[in-house]
Design a protein around this motif. Structure first.
Motif, mmCIF file in Angstrom:
data_model
loop_
_atom_site.group_PDB
_atom_site.id
_atom_site.type_symbol
_atom_site.label_atom_id
_atom_site.label_comp_id
_atom_site.label_asym_id
_atom_site.label_seq_id
_atom_site.Cartn_x
_atom_site.Cartn_y
_atom_site.Cartn_z
ATOM 1 N N ALA A 177 0.626 -4.484 6.255
ATOM 2 C CA ALA A 177 1.391 -3.236 6.103
ATOM 3 C C ALA A 177 0.553 -2.110 5.505
ATOM 4 O O ALA A 177 1.000 -0.957 5.444
ATOM 5 N N GLY A 178 -0.663 -2.434 5.029
ATOM 6 C CA GLY A 178 -1.553 -1.401 4.515
ATOM 7 C C GLY A 178 -1.706 -1.385 3.005
ATOM 8 O O GLY A 178 -2.429 -0.547 2.452
ATOM 9 N N GLU A 179 -1.054 -2.326 2.318
ATOM 10 C CA GLU A 179 -1.147 -2.369 0.852
ATOM 11 C C GLU A 179 -2.538 -2.856 0.423
ATOM 12 O O GLU A 179 -3.106 -3.755 1.034
ATOM 13 N N LYS A 185 -8.895 -3.171 0.874
ATOM 14 C CA LYS A 185 -8.341 -3.569 2.167
ATOM 15 C C LYS A 185 -9.401 -4.337 2.950
ATOM 16 O O LYS A 185 -10.601 -4.132 2.746
ATOM 17 N N LYS A 196 -4.458 -1.393 13.210
ATOM 18 C CA LYS A 196 -3.147 -1.615 12.612
ATOM 19 C C LYS A 196 -3.188 -1.109 11.174
ATOM 20 O O LYS A 196 -3.903 -1.659 10.329
ATOM 21 N N ASN A 197 -2.461 -0.044 10.926
ATOM 22 C CA ASN A 197 -2.420 0.567 9.591
ATOM 23 C C ASN A 197 -3.812 0.828 9.021
ATOM 24 O O ASN A 197 -4.111 0.528 7.869
#
Length: 501
Positions: free
Chosen positions: A82-84, A92, A156-157
């Protein structure tokens, strides 16, 4: 001898010296990795949820970090997807390696700036180890196939994702770019059969010296070359010296490859996965692959026959024994913690630590309590083939618990061969195969003796049956592997339909 060839020997000697340093201190190497992992991840959400700050020993780690597979780690992975940031590992990931899942659909395995270089280094060092051992570096001047999945990546994100082999394609070093085959454009072809034909178009007249891939892909590539040219692969590529493969046991393919190539050829076995690059063959004369103990991966090992207990033992490298079947658990610089990758291994040596892959903890047959694993069926097949001139291309095994009335259950082997044997040959082969299986697995032997199971039966499949099955599930080519055995008849039922269509 070229400058590149000479430089490869010098580099190989340097890498060998470094390898010997950590390989001769295995316990210390793993302890260092263990403490480094805990320290680097100390501020992550996972670390805080599992009180990493209080972990001083491996026993503390066992008490506070349970074993998880992907499904169980998924709540944390979903936050990363989700990008957290700072969830499983600082920051990341650089990439997600996208793989086929089971109940969860696609799996997203993180690759970080700390873990990604280890994949590249291990693949490089496998070749350098071969050069150092054999003294031969001539092949570096020829063309090499490193066939991967498509290197085209999605996003993705803000994080790029693709197949691991496609991601790795972005890291081919400059000094190999001129030698590398096939072209980028061909590697981007998604349809596997179209891709193989394009690879042949590009490589047929090249000086191929190294060919790399999983055995099932290599076999398809070689068969198409023989069909096109009417020559053995060794004639088409007279300087072909080395096969590099991974993912499955090569032994069941060996007789077929010897026939297709027309001469013996050296090989290097690798043990890579999206979750990490675990081992490579470091000696042509020794069985097993060198387990990489200084590559950002902390290993735990659970005896496979105790894996399903409530609190199975979690052994470290100093506790393992040769010949025992273990489930391998990993903690890594990609943020996988006490993670069950599903593979089972056995040690062939503890000085240094070398392993063979024995199967998958989920791929087994125990419908009658026999606990048959992948390594056992492969060893039995290899031994049975040695008593005959039959050439087996591929096989899988499933239980038959609903035989015709009055018959005992049995193990059914689905086998694709070069030529179909006559009834007498097939009967003799089945009897030999059953004998070998009884020697491999004492539980199976007891069930045969006790008339719980009848001896195995073989169903010879028409050519291309396994290919049709893999195509039907969208897994033809690439790094996809046919399960050697299963505890149900899902694969068997499909193969039966193909065979009778």
């Amino acid at each position: 001898m070229s400058i590149k060839s000479i430089a490869a020997k010098v580099f190989a000697a340097a890498v060998h010296k470094k390898t010997q340093k950590w390989a001769s201190n295995p316990i210390k190497s793993q302890q260092r990795v263990f403490h480094d992992l805990l320290k680097m991840a100390g501020d992550t959400a996972f670390a805080k949820a599992h009180s990493f700050s209080t972990i001083k020993t491996h026993q503390d780690f066992i008490n506070q970090v349970p074993i998880r597979d992907y499904e169980q780690l998924k709540p944390f992975v979903d936050r990363v997807v989700a990008g957290e940031e700072d969830v499983l590992w600082p920051g990341k990931p650089l990439y997600f390696a996208k793989t086929s899942g089971t109940t969860s659909g696609a799996k997203y395995i993180p690759l970080t700036k700390e873990s990604m270089p280890e994949h590249i280094k291990a693949a490089r060092n496998a070749i350098l180890s071969y050069i150092h051992e054999t003294g031969n570096s001539r092949f570096v001047d020829g063309k090499m196939i490193f066939l991967q999945g498509s290197p085209e990546l999605e996003e993705k994100n803000g994080i790029q994702l693709g197949r691991l082999s496609g991601i790795v394609a972005h890291y081919v070093p400059d000094y190999l770019q001129r030698n590398r085959m096939p072209s980028w454009q061909t590697n981007c072809i998604e349809d596997w059969e179209t891709k193989v034909e394009a690879v042949i178009d590009e490589t047929l007249k090249e000086n191929m010296t190294v060919i790399s891939g999983i055995p099932s892909w290599l076999q398809m590539y070689f068969e198409r070359i023989v069909a096109r040219t009417g020559k053995k692969v060794g004639e088409v590529f007279p300087n072909l010296e080395l096969l590099i493969y991974g993912g499955v046991n090569f032994e069941p393919y060996k007789a077929k490859f010897d026939s297709l190539i027309g001469r013996p050829i050296n090989s290097i076995e690798l043990f890579p996965a999206s979750e990490g690059f675990f081992a490579y063959q470091d000696k042509q004369t020794e069985k097993g692959m060198l387990l990489l103990l200084d590559a950002g991966i902390f290993y735990e090992f659970i005896p496979a026959d105790q894996f399903h207990e409530e609190n199975p033992p979690r052994l470290t490298i100093g506790d393992v024994q040769i010949g025992v079947n273990y489930v391998m658990i990993i903690s890594t610089t990609a943020g996988l913690w006490a993670y069950n990758i599903g593979d089972t291994i056995a040690f062939t040596s503890t000085d240094p630590y070398r392993v063979v892959v024995t199967g998958r903890i989920k791929h087994y047959i125990s419908a009658s309590g026999e606990h048959v694993i992948g390594k056992e069926v492969e060893e039995a097949m290899k031994a049975a083939i040695s008593h005959t001139n039959l050439v087996v291309n591929e096989f899988t095994v499933a239980p038959q618990l609903d035989p015709p009335a009055g018959e005992l259950p049995f193990h059914e082997w689905f086998v694709e061969m070069d030529t179909s044997p006559d009834k007498a040959q097939l009967k003799a082969f089945a009897a030999q195969l059953d004998l070998e299986m009884r020697q491999q697995n004492s539980y199976y032997d007891d069930l045969i003796k006790g008339k719980v199971l009848q001896p195995l039966q073989i169903q010879v499949l028409k050519t291309g049956a396994f290919k049709e099955y893999m195509k039907s599930i969208g897994k033809l080519g690439g790094q996809n592997k046919l399960p050697r055995l299963s505890n149900d008849r899902k694969i068997a039922s499909y193969l039966e339909k193909v065979n009778h269509s």
